[in-house]
Design an enzyme around this catalytic site. Structure first.
Site, PDB file in Angstrom:
ATOM      1  N   GLU A   1     -15.063  -4.033   0.676  1.00  0.00           N
ATOM      2  CA  GLU A   1     -15.595  -3.771  -0.667  1.00  0.00           C
ATOM      3  C   GLU A   1     -14.780  -4.515  -1.734  1.00  0.00           C
ATOM      4  O   GLU A   1     -15.344  -5.085  -2.684  1.00  0.00           O
ATOM      5  CB  GLU A   1     -15.589  -2.264  -0.950  1.00  0.00           C
TER       6      GLU A   1
ATOM      7  N   SER B   1       0.809  -1.221   0.000  1.00  0.00           N
ATOM      8  CA  SER B   1       0.000   0.000   0.000  1.00  0.00           C
ATOM      9  C   SER B   1       0.840   1.269   0.000  1.00  0.00           C
ATOM     10  O   SER B   1       1.923   1.328   0.594  1.00  0.00           O
ATOM     11  CB  SER B   1      -0.930   0.014   1.224  1.00  0.00           C
TER      12      SER B   1
ATOM     13  N   GLU C   1      -2.211 -13.765   2.365  1.00  0.00           N
ATOM     14  CA  GLU C   1      -2.572 -12.878   3.472  1.00  0.00           C
ATOM     15  C   GLU C   1      -4.013 -13.119   3.904  1.00  0.00           C
ATOM     16  O   GLU C   1      -4.321 -13.176   5.098  1.00  0.00           O
ATOM     17  CB  GLU C   1      -2.394 -11.417   3.063  1.00  0.00           C
TER      18      GLU C   1
END
Length: 405
Positions: A371, A129, A244
């Site tokens: 989402e 990220s 993960e």
């Protein structure tokens, strides 16, 4: 009586003997009353590796593993369910980085990194990220440019778990901006204490500093620290994210485990709230949800046992874990009010339940947002039509994504 072959490929006698070996290892360890410190967890993994059990059971001995089979690994996971959790700080290191290096590393990389990774001597983190690339990780802008026998890395990562404790990390960076955004990416093994790496811990609501910002300024990475093939970073990142989601959503052993239910039940019993019929009904809802999640995890583990990289089905367990976390937090707040998320610093009863409840806020983000998980399930599990992509076929350096002007 003649031993028969089990469905795991071991005879009854072999399976029984190895199960007892795992039990003997746990019984020989000091009794763990509270959550383990990092040092205690590290000592546990070191001892497990020396005993020929633990996370490296199915890794060849030349790479520091026990050289056994996935059937032995399944037994280990089943046995450890009966004992205190010891891998909290090693979920990413062992659940994500270990299988990636094992699956995609060169012989030399495995010799160099796997033994200390398995034993816990070295802790690893993963760096995906960025400030402008969260749910859309393919928009990442950290650059890796060739300079002789090295890569020069510049950029920033964020929300990197335990980067401040880690000795190594797996980094995804963009090496070819002329390609479309999902291409031109590669994965690198990075030394976290190398010159050019700056780690800044992020202070969290529960008082911890688990996550970090990581900055790279002219970081030099040896060419042989490229993991996998050049320009396959997105493929590797996807595989790692699947690991993960399995580590988060299908963690534990091969059986039924209900940690949130157990936590709530202890506190409900201590406070007397368990005598309330509504509370008992809520507890059973959590128990049922966690049991269902465990069954999903068992299916996912069965796929991994066959030697397959976990598929998009891992998102089911990860998403359901988030749904459970939201449910548990609401129940805890009903049972304890503000005492479920705040406590006096001198209150000997405080800290445990509250810290867990505050951590649940991260459940809908860590490992991919709810989402994103629903998109993955709809697209890759249910086969629903994908959403339109306006950036399809467009070179990354022509896109206006993230913080790129």
């Amino acid at each position: 009586m003649t031993n028969t072959a089990t469905d795991a490929g071991l005879t009854d006698a072999e399976a029984t003997a190895f199960r007892q070996r795992c039990v003997d290892f746990f019984e020989s360890r000091p009794t763990q009353q509270a959550a383990p410190t990092f040092e205690e967890s590290q000592a546990f993994h070191r001892a497990a590796a020396e005993a020929g059990v633990g996370v490296g059971i199915a890794v060849p001995t030349e790479y520091g593993g026990a050289g056994l089979t996935l059937a032995h690994d399944k037994i280990w996971r089943q046995v450890k369910e009966d004992y205190p959790v010891m891998e909290t700080d090693f979920v990413i290191s062992h659940g994500m980085c270990l299988p990636m290096v094992s699956d995609h590393g060169t012989h030399e990389q495995k010799l160099a990194f796997l033994p200390e990774l398995i034993s816990g001597e070295k802790l690893w983190c993963q760096m995906f990220s960025e400030p402008g690339a969260g749910s859309d990780v393919a928009s990442l802008q950290t650059k890796a440019e060739v300079d002789g026998d090295e890569w020069i890395v510049n950029g920033q990562k964020v929300w990197t778990t335990l980067a401040h404790r880690s000795q190594y990390g797996l980094l995804v960076a963009r090496n070819d901006p002329d390609q479309v955004k999902h291409a031109g990416l590669s994965m690198f093994i990075v030394e976290m204490q190398a010159p050019g790496v700056e780690t800044r811990p992020i202070h969290q609501i529960n008082g911890e500093s688990h996550f970090n910002e990581v900055f790279f300024t002219d970081l030099r990475v040896p060419k042989n620290h490229l993991l996998g093939e050049l320009n396959t970073g997105w493929k590797l990142a996807t595989a790692m994210l699947m690991y993960e989601r399995v580590a988060i959503g299908a963690g534990g052993g091969g059986g039924i485990n209900t940690p949130m239910y157990d936590l709530l039940l202890r506190h409900a019993a201590a406070s007397g709230a368990v005598d309330n019929a509504v509370v008992r009904d809520q507890l059973m809802q959590v128990y049922s949800m966690e049991t269902t999640k465990a069954l999903i995890a068992m299916r996912t583990r069965a796929e991994m046992k066959a030697g397959n990289t976990p598929g998009p089905g891992g998102s089911l367990g990860k998403l359901y874990g988030s749904v459970i976390a939201w449910k548990v937090r609401a129940i805890a707040q009903e049972m304890a009010g503000v005492g479920s998320i705040a406590w006096e610093s001198n209150d000997p009863r405080g800290g445990n339940l509250q810290s867990v409840m505050l951590r649940t806020f991260a459940s809908g983000i860590a490992g991919g947002t709810d989402e994103i998980q629903r998109n993955i399930i709809g697209d890759r599990v249910l086969g629903l039509p994908r959403e339109p992509a306006v950036d399809k076929g467009v070179p990354f350096n022509e896109l206006k994504v993230g913080t790129q002007a």
